[in-house]
Write an enzyme that holds these catalytic residues in place. Structure first.
Site, PDB file in Angstrom:
ATOM      1  N   CYS A  39       0.773  -1.240   0.000  1.00  0.00           N
ATOM      2  CA  CYS A  39       0.000   0.000   0.000  1.00  0.00           C
ATOM      3  C   CYS A  39       0.805   1.292   0.000  1.00  0.00           C
ATOM      4  CB  CYS A  39      -0.998  -0.010   1.141  1.00  0.00           C
ATOM      5  SG  CYS A  39      -0.294   0.132   2.757  1.00  0.00           S
TER       6      CYS A  39
ATOM      7  N   HIS B  52      -1.260   6.933   4.991  1.00  0.00           N
ATOM      8  CA  HIS B  52      -0.195   5.918   5.007  1.00  0.00           C
ATOM      9  C   HIS B  52       0.985   6.218   4.084  1.00  0.00           C
ATOM     10  CE1 HIS B  52       0.626   1.377   5.877  1.00  0.00           C
ATOM     11  NE2 HIS B  52       1.582   2.190   6.313  1.00  0.00           N
TER      12      HIS B  52
END
Length: 520
Positions: free
Chosen positions: A141, A207
């Site tokens: 990710c 993130h």
């Protein structure tokens, strides 16, 4: 005269000599064994000391590559060049970029036969354009998100690996490997759109950095509600801009929280004259999975299906708000995933899953719905990647690209509009900083690389190397049959491109370009 000297005694065999020699041999052998044993025992200690020394050196010397020169050029690009081509009120389309976490290629109804029911997303797909050969820029990710927002593959953006919370011990992995959050030198989609007159908001998972200078509000977002990393990381908290608003998160209520705020954002935008950009980056269906009580047991695909069907409900609410406020027709809605499915989810007829650069790890759903700008009801098989989103938006909005950096993406506008056949000539598959595969859209070439052989029901895992491989993705999307011997010229071409790209990256890792100013 007789010799009176006594005769010398006759020599007799030395019976003790062999025993003495044996004792000396044993002592010598014992000393050698002790030395060897000492070396063997000392080796791990030496390796440990060397390893700790290396770690200490990296911890002390590794720093983010801030690139102040290109940070200044970024500011020049945003303030000078874009101000002359800012969005025109009432004409520029709104943009909603929906970015799910670990959603599989086959998890949505419009992508194939699935027990998961997604009528709202299916309706958008039916009236929009679906890409069946769209790839996330990474199989994990953090690098995937960095690449999507910057149009630059993660090694260029200097975020090649998954980031861990900076407060925890796991962050040492990042520091030692030289992986830090996105730096201010990078230009993101919200940077560009805010400078062009857009109201920008983010809801969901960031993130790509949790320290000052690498947070959502540092990269062009006027507002942020969400988490700084994955829902399996500690501490998992919900922030509003820079403030923690939920110390403890009941994740069964997370979807409702995000969707309510997205509907509110759309409603508020209808009251202004400015276009908006909403980055709706949901934490689900990343594990651990949580469904609202009213959604438990609704899907034939178990808890995972419950979660995805709940996400589809949320899209329905957002679309309803767009329609009721008269904004749907001129809103670009893009829906995709950051990588392939993890422990659950459907990767389609593709080898591999999340974390693997094979098709199952990176080929993900993608749809775009824009009634005012695109003829709907179409499917496109052309290969594309998340790095292509930024160049596409620049193209659609008639905005200039920065000229002080290489973009890995290419505009999809002509392909999505039905007038083009290809996007980029080559696509690159990285794992961390290593380039492992290159594709031209049809063929995918893998360099020799590690491969892990496992046996179910045991903890046995044997690493060995395999490759090089060449797969014909048109004939064999599951990457089951190596055709390198059948197409040696294609393999040679892609191998040469892999070597060229590696040489280019070694010479200029960040892809900075010489320019007199950001406007070129």
């Amino acid at each position: 005269m007789a010799n009176d000297q006594p005769a010398a005694p006759a020599s007799t065999p030395d019976h003790d000599a062999p025993a003495t020699a044996k004792r000396k041999h044993r002592k010598g052998l014992g000393r050698r064994i002790l030395k060897a044993t000492g070396l063997v025992l000392a080796l791990p200690a030496l390796l440990l000391v060397a390893g700790l020394g290396y770690i200490a050196f990296e911890l002390l010397t590794n720093r983010p590559d801030d690139s102040p020169e290109h940070e200044a050029l970024k500011e020049e690009y945003l303030t000078n060049r874009l101000s002359t081509t800012a969005a025109t009120s009432g004409e520029s389309p709104n943009v909603i970029l929906v970015h799910y976490d670990d959603l599989g290629y086959g998890d949505l109804g419009f992508m194939g036969d699935t027990p998961i029911e997604t009528p709202n997303l299916d309706a958008l797909a039916e009236a929009g354009v679906v890409m069946t050969n769209y790839h996330s820029p990474s199989a994990v990710c953090t690098p995937s998100r960095a690449a999507l927002l910057t149009g630059r593959l993660a090694p260029r953006a200097a975020v090649p690996d998954v980031l861990f919370p900076s407060e925890g011990v796991s962050n040492l992995i990042n520091v030692v490997s030289g992986t830090f959050g996105l730096t201010q030198a990078e230009i993101t989609i919200p940077d560009v759109l805010r400078a062009s007159g857009y109201e920008t908001g983010m809801i969901g998972k960031w993130h790509i950095g949790d320290t000052e200078g690498s947070l959502p509000n540092d990269f062009g977002f006027d507002s942020f509600l969400g988490s700084r990393y994955s829902n399996d990381m500690v501490p998992f908290q919900i922030y509003e801009n820079d403030e923690v608003v939920l110390e403890t998160v009941d994740q069964t209520e997370l979807d409702a929280l995000y969707t309510d705020r997205a509907v509110e954002f759309v409603a508020d935008a209808a009251e202004t004259e400015d276009p908006f950009f909403l980055y709706f980056a949901h934490n689900f269906p990343h594990e651990p999975l949580f469904a609202a009580e009213e959604n438990e047991g609704r899907s034939d695909a178990g808890l995972y299906g419950d979660v995805v069907e709940g996400l589809d409900d949320g899209i329905g609410r957002i679309v309803d708000e767009l329609e009721s406020t008269g904004q749907l027709e001129n809103t670009i809605i893009m829906v995709t995933s950051d990588n392939g499915p993890w422990f659950q989810g459907d990767a389609g007829d593709h080898r591999g899953r999340k974390g693997m650069i094979s098709e199952g790890g990176t080929r993900v759903p993608f749809l775009v719905h824009w009634p005012d700008g695109l003829e709907g009801g179409r499917t496109v098989d052309t290969m594309a990647m998340g790095t292509d989103v930024l160049p596409t938006l620049l193209d659609w909005l008639d905005l200039p690209a920065p000229t002080d950096r290489a973009l890995d993406g290419t505009s999809m506008a002509s392909v999505l509009g039905g007038t083009g056949d290809t996007v980029s000539e080559y696509y690159y598959s990285y794992a961390s900083k290593s380039l492992l595969a290159v594709s031209d859209g049809r063929f995918k070439y893998y360099a020799e690389q590690p491969y892990l052989y496992t046996i179910s029901g045991t903890s046995f895992a044997s690493p060995f190397t395999q490759g090089p491989w060449l797969f014909d993705l048109e004939a064999d999307p599951s990457e089951s049959y190596d055709v390198l011997a059948k197409y040696p010229d294609v393999a040679a071409e892609l191998a040469a491109e892999l070597e060229r790209r590696n040489a280019e990256t070694e010479e200029n890792p960040r892809g900075w370009l010489e320019t007199t100013n950001a406007a070129g």
